[in-house]
Design an enzyme around this catalytic site. Structure first.
Site, PDB file in Angstrom:
ATOM      1  N   HIS A  66      57.944  41.435  59.276  1.00  0.00           N
ATOM      2  CA  HIS A  66      58.851  40.493  59.423  1.00  0.00           C
ATOM      3  C   HIS A  66      59.602  40.242  58.138  1.00  0.00           C
ATOM      4  CE1 HIS A  66      56.118  37.980  57.182  1.00  0.00           C
ATOM      5  NE2 HIS A  66      57.219  37.024  57.381  1.00  0.00           N
ATOM      6  N   LYS A  71      53.003  44.045  51.337  1.00  0.00           N
ATOM      7  CA  LYS A  71      52.602  44.007  50.134  1.00  0.00           C
ATOM      8  C   LYS A  71      50.984  43.714  49.930  1.00  0.00           C
ATOM      9  CE  LYS A  71      52.830  43.624  45.628  1.00  0.00           C
ATOM     10  NZ  LYS A  71      52.017  44.735  45.494  1.00  0.00           N
ATOM     11  N   LYS A  95      49.465  34.459  52.852  1.00  0.00           N
ATOM     12  CA  LYS A  95      49.594  34.105  51.645  1.00  0.00           C
ATOM     13  C   LYS A  95      51.026  34.107  51.065  1.00  0.00           C
ATOM     14  CE  LYS A  95      46.085  34.881  48.815  1.00  0.00           C
ATOM     15  NZ  LYS A  95      45.044  35.261  47.752  1.00  0.00           N
ATOM     16  N   LYS A 107      47.369  45.813  53.168  1.00  0.00           N
ATOM     17  CA  LYS A 107      46.041  46.095  52.432  1.00  0.00           C
ATOM     18  C   LYS A 107      45.735  47.451  52.574  1.00  0.00           C
ATOM     19  CE  LYS A 107      43.348  43.730  49.792  1.00  0.00           C
ATOM     20  NZ  LYS A 107      43.669  42.376  49.250  1.00  0.00           N
TER      21      LYS A 107
HETATM   22  P1  NAD Z   1      35.548  38.670  37.969  1.00  0.00           P
HETATM   23  O1  NAD Z   1      34.742  39.746  38.197  1.00  0.00           O
HETATM   24  O2  NAD Z   1      36.505  38.798  36.570  1.00  0.00           O
HETATM   25  O3  NAD Z   1      34.910  37.468  37.565  1.00  0.00           O
HETATM   26  C1  NAD Z   1      33.865  36.839  38.567  1.00  0.00           C
HETATM   27  C2  NAD Z   1      32.964  36.238  37.381  1.00  0.00           C
HETATM   28  O4  NAD Z   1      31.946  35.491  38.518  1.00  0.00           O
HETATM   29  C3  NAD Z   1      32.018  37.191  36.800  1.00  0.00           C
HETATM   30  O5  NAD Z   1      32.005  36.925  35.259  1.00  0.00           O
HETATM   31  C4  NAD Z   1      30.623  37.125  37.259  1.00  0.00           C
HETATM   32  O6  NAD Z   1      29.571  37.314  36.184  1.00  0.00           O
HETATM   33  C5  NAD Z   1      30.593  35.969  37.624  1.00  0.00           C
HETATM   34  N1  NAD Z   1      29.659  35.561  38.952  1.00  0.00           N
HETATM   35  C6  NAD Z   1      28.925  36.499  39.717  1.00  0.00           C
HETATM   36  N2  NAD Z   1      28.032  35.788  40.524  1.00  0.00           N
HETATM   37  C7  NAD Z   1      27.982  34.654  40.256  1.00  0.00           C
HETATM   38  C8  NAD Z   1      27.220  33.487  40.448  1.00  0.00           C
HETATM   39  N3  NAD Z   1      26.237  33.603  41.472  1.00  0.00           N
HETATM   40  N4  NAD Z   1      27.385  32.313  39.802  1.00  0.00           N
HETATM   41  C9  NAD Z   1      28.346  32.253  38.898  1.00  0.00           C
HETATM   42  N5  NAD Z   1      29.057  33.008  38.398  1.00  0.00           N
HETATM   43  C10 NAD Z   1      28.948  34.477  39.001  1.00  0.00           C
HETATM   44  O7  NAD Z   1      36.439  38.522  39.143  1.00  0.00           O
HETATM   45  P2  NAD Z   1      37.839  37.493  39.324  1.00  0.00           P
HETATM   46  O8  NAD Z   1      38.893  38.500  39.157  1.00  0.00           O
HETATM   47  O9  NAD Z   1      37.798  36.411  38.276  1.00  0.00           O
HETATM   48  O10 NAD Z   1      37.823  36.993  40.891  1.00  0.00           O
HETATM   49  C11 NAD Z   1      37.010  36.068  41.059  1.00  0.00           C
HETATM   50  C12 NAD Z   1      37.230  35.569  42.299  1.00  0.00           C
HETATM   51  O11 NAD Z   1      38.775  35.203  42.595  1.00  0.00           O
HETATM   52  C13 NAD Z   1      37.013  36.619  43.531  1.00  0.00           C
HETATM   53  O12 NAD Z   1      36.676  35.748  44.727  1.00  0.00           O
HETATM   54  C14 NAD Z   1      38.458  37.134  43.811  1.00  0.00           C
HETATM   55  O13 NAD Z   1      38.466  37.718  44.891  1.00  0.00           O
HETATM   56  C15 NAD Z   1      39.232  36.007  43.610  1.00  0.00           C
HETATM   57  N6  NAD Z   1      40.613  36.160  43.283  1.00  0.00           N
HETATM   58  C16 NAD Z   1      41.064  36.984  42.119  1.00  0.00           C
HETATM   59  C17 NAD Z   1      42.095  37.301  41.827  1.00  0.00           C
HETATM   60  C18 NAD Z   1      42.522  37.989  40.611  1.00  0.00           C
HETATM   61  O14 NAD Z   1      44.006  38.162  40.419  1.00  0.00           O
HETATM   62  N7  NAD Z   1      41.904  38.428  39.942  1.00  0.00           N
HETATM   63  C19 NAD Z   1      43.266  37.067  42.826  1.00  0.00           C
HETATM   64  C20 NAD Z   1      42.892  36.160  43.928  1.00  0.00           C
HETATM   65  C21 NAD Z   1      41.530  36.060  44.274  1.00  0.00           C
END
Ligand code: NAD
Length: 472
Positions: A66, A71, A95, A107
Site C-alpha cells: 500500500h 521495509k 509498525k 521481512k
Molecule cells: P541484545 O542481544 O543486544 O541484548 C539482549 C540482552 O538480554 C543481552 O545482554 C542478553 O544477555 C540479555 N538476556 C538474555 N536472556 C536474559 C534473561 N533471561 N534475563 C535478562 N537478560 C537476558 O539484543 P537487543 O538488540 O538489545 O534486543 C533486545 C530485544 O529488543 C529483542 O526482543 C529484540 O527483538 C528487540 N528489538 C531490538 C531492536 C534493535 O534495534 N536492536 C529493535 C526492535 C526490537
C-alpha cells in the site's frame, strides 16, 4: 518451536481481528490488509570452504505494497521458516503505519545459524541471496529495502549494497536498497541508540499525560521515577541511559545470570563495564545482588522495561508485578494472559509494536539520506550557527548582559546529523503515542493500548488502500 501446530502468522491475524472489531472497514478490505501480497521462497547452492555444496533455504516476504518500498530486516537463524517471515513482515506493515513511516511491511530470512559458517561463507550466502532478490525484482530503493535483524548487522548490509550496486550499474539511488549500513557506505548517525531512545521518548510521552498518570496513580513527568530494566544489551543499555540522563532512577538492571539493585540508582555504563570485567552483573559495588534474575521483574518500581526476550511475563508471574507502567522494549515480552492480568489491574502496557519502532524510523531517515545524497545538517549547520551568533550578540548588546559560556555553546550550536536524527525520532514517537492514546480514549470498549495501536495501524492502511480506489 515445540508445538508444530502453532502459527506465528495466525497469532498476528488473531490480534488483528481483535482490533478490527473496533473499526468500520469492509470485511474484504480487512482480509486484503491481513494477507501477504508476495512471498518468495528460494533455494540456492553455495560452495563451502571445504568444497561441499550446501543448499540454502531463504525467504523474502512483502506483506503490503500500500506504500512503496516494503521495509523489514533480514534474519539469519536456523529457526527461520515461511510462517515466521510472513508474521514478521505483517508486523512491519503495522509498525510502519503507526510511526508514520511511509513503507509497506517486508521481512527476509535465511535458515542458517551464522555461528556455523566462516565469514567468507557468510559473505557468499549473503551476496547470492541478494542476487536472487535482484533477479526477481525483490530488492531496490523503490521496491523493497531490507535492514539488519537477528544474526545480521552492518557487515551483511555492506555486502548487500555492494552486490546490488554492482548488478545495477549507474543506478544513482543504489545506496537506498538497504539500511543499517556502516556510515562509510551511506549509513546514518544515531541508529545504534535509536530503539532505546525511541522507547524512552514513547514512555516519557505517556508519563507527560496527566489523565493517564492519574489513572495509574503516578505524578506526571519522568524525573524521579524508578525504573527496572531487564537486559543490558543494545536496547536495554540505551533505554536505561536515556532514563537516567533525564532524571529517572534506574533502581535495578537484570541480566540472565542475575540482577543488581540500588535504591539510589545505577549507572548503566558502570554496570556494563563491571560485567565486562568480571563476567557477571552480580557483585556490582554498592548494589544488592538478586541471584534469581526473574525476581527483578517483581520489584517495586514505577516503570518496568523488559528489553531481553519474548514471553518473560506470563499468566504465572504477572500477578506479582508491581510496576505501574510496562514499556515493551523487547518484541513480545508479555503473553496474552499477562495482558489480561494488567488490563484488570489497571497497569499500563505500552506495546512493543510501536514502542520499539525507533530502529525502523531511523532506517527511514537513512533511506531519505541516501535518496537526497547529502548528510543531514550539511546545508544548515553553519547558517544556523551564524544566525544564532548574530541573534545572541544583538540580545547581549541590547540588554547589556552576557550569557555564560556554557549556555552560549548550547544556544549557538547548529544541528549535526545525529541531532536531527534524534529530533526526527522524538517527533515520530510523540506523535505515534498521542495518536494511539486518542484512539484508546475515543472508545471505552478498547481494552488496552496494544489493541488501540492495532486499530490505528488498520485505519491508516485501510485508508491508504481505499484511497487507491481499488475498492469502489
Ligand atoms: P541484545 O542481544 O543486544 O541484548 C539482549 C540482552 O538480554 C543481552 O545482554 C542478553 O544477555 C540479555 N538476556 C538474555 N536472556 C536474559 C534473561 N533471561 N534475563 C535478562 N537478560 C537476558 O539484543 P537487543 O538488540 O538489545 O534486543 C533486545 C530485544 O529488543 C529483542 O526482543 C529484540 O527483538 C528487540 N528489538 C531490538 C531492536 C534493535 O534495534 N536492536 C529493535 C526492535 C526490537
Amino acid at each position: 518451536m515445540s508445538n508444530t501446530n502453532y502459527s506465528f502468522f495466525k497469532s498476528v491475524e488473531k490480534s488483528f481481528d481483535k482490533a478490527a472489531k473496533f473499526t468500520k472497514w469492509d470485511k474484504g478490505l480487512l482480509e486484503q490488509i491481513k494477507a501477504c501480497n508476495s512471498i518468495y521462497s528460494m533455494r540456492f547452492p553455495v560452495k563451502m570452504d571445504d568444497g561441499r555444496i550446501e543448499v540454502i533455504e531463504a525467504y523474502r516476504v512483502q506483506h503490503s505494497q500500500h506504500k512503496s518500498p516494503c521495509k523489514g530486516g533480514i534474519r539469519f537463524s536456523d529457526a527461520v521458516n515461511q510462517d515466521e517471515v510472513m508474521a514478521l513482515a505483517s508486523l512491519m506493515t503495522y509498525k510502519c503505519a503507526i510511526v508514520n513511516v511511509p513503507f509497506g511491511g517486508g521481512k527476509g530470512g535465511i535458515k542458517i545459524n551464522p555461528r556455523n559458517y566462516s565469514a567468507y561463507e557468510l559473505e557468499k550466502i549473503t551476496r547470492r541471496y541478494t542476487s536472487e532478490l535482484v533477479k526477481k525484482n525483490f530488492i531496490g530503493p523503490g521496491i523493497d529495502v531490507p535492514a539488519p535483524d537477528y544474526g545480521t548487522g552492518e557487515r551483511e548490509m555492506a555486502w548487500i549494497v555492494d552486490t546490488y550496486a554492482s548488478l545495477k550499474p549507474g543506478e544513482i539511488d543504489a545506496a537506498g536498497c538497504v539500511t543499517g549500513k556502516p556510515i562509510s557506505q551511506g549509513g546514518v548517525r544515531g541508529r545504534k541508540e535509536a530503539t532505546g531512545l525511541g522507547v524512552f521518548f514513547g514512555v516519557r510521552e505517556v508519563c507527560n499525560m496527566p489523565d493517564v498518570m492519574k489513572k495509574v496513580g503516578l505524578t506526571t513527568g519522568v524525573v524521579g521515577k524508578t525504573v527496572v530494566v531487564q537486559g543490558l544489551g543494545n536496547v536495554g543499555y540505551h533505554t536505561a541511559k536515556f532514563f537516567r540522563e533525564h532524571g529517572s532512577v534506574v533502581v535495578a538492571i537484570a541480566e540472565y545470570e542475575g540482577a543488581v539493585y540500588n535504591a539510589k540508582g545505577l549507572n548503566e555504563e558502570e554496570v556494563f563495564q563491571h560485567r565486562k570485567k568480571t563476567g557477571s552483573i552480580l557483585n556490582f559495588p554498592g548494589a544488592t545482588n538478586i541471584t534469581n534474575s526473574k525476581e527483578a521483574l517483581e520489584l517495586e518500581c514505577d516503570i518496568l522495561i523488559p528489553a531481553a526476550l519474548e514471553n518473560v511475563i506470563n499468566g504465572e508471574n504477572a500477578p506479582r508485578i508491581k510496576a505501574k507502567i510496562i514499556g515493551e522494549a523487547a518484541n513480545g515480552p508479555l503473553t496474552p494472559e499477562a495482558d489480561d492480568v494488567f488490563a484488570a489491574k489497571g497497569i499500563l502496557v505500552v506495546p512493543d509494536m510501536y514502542l520499539n519502532a525507533g530502529g525502523v524510523t531511523v532506517s527511514y531517515f537513512e533511506w531519505l539520506k541516501n535518496l537526497s545524497h547529502v548528510r543531514y545538517g550539511r546545508m544548515e549547520k553553519r547558517f544556523t550557527e551564524n544566525m544564532n551568533t548574530h541573534i545572541l550578540s544583538q540580545i547581549e548588546e541590547l540588554s547589556g548582559k552576557k550569557v555564560s559560556e556554557k549556555e552560549k555553546l548550547f544556544i549557538l550550536h547548529g544541528p549535526e546529523e545525529v541531532d536531527l536524527v534524534h529530533s526526527g525520532l522524538e517527533e515520530s514517537m510523540i506523535t505515534a503515542t498521542r495518536e494511539i492514546m486518542d484512539i484508546w480514549h475515543s472508545n471505552p470498549e478498547i481494552p488496552d493500548m496494544r489493541t488501540a495501536a492495532y486499530v490505528n495501524a488498520i485505519n491508516k492502511v485501510a485508508t491508504s488502500y481505499s484511497e487507491l480506489g481499488i475498492f469502489p
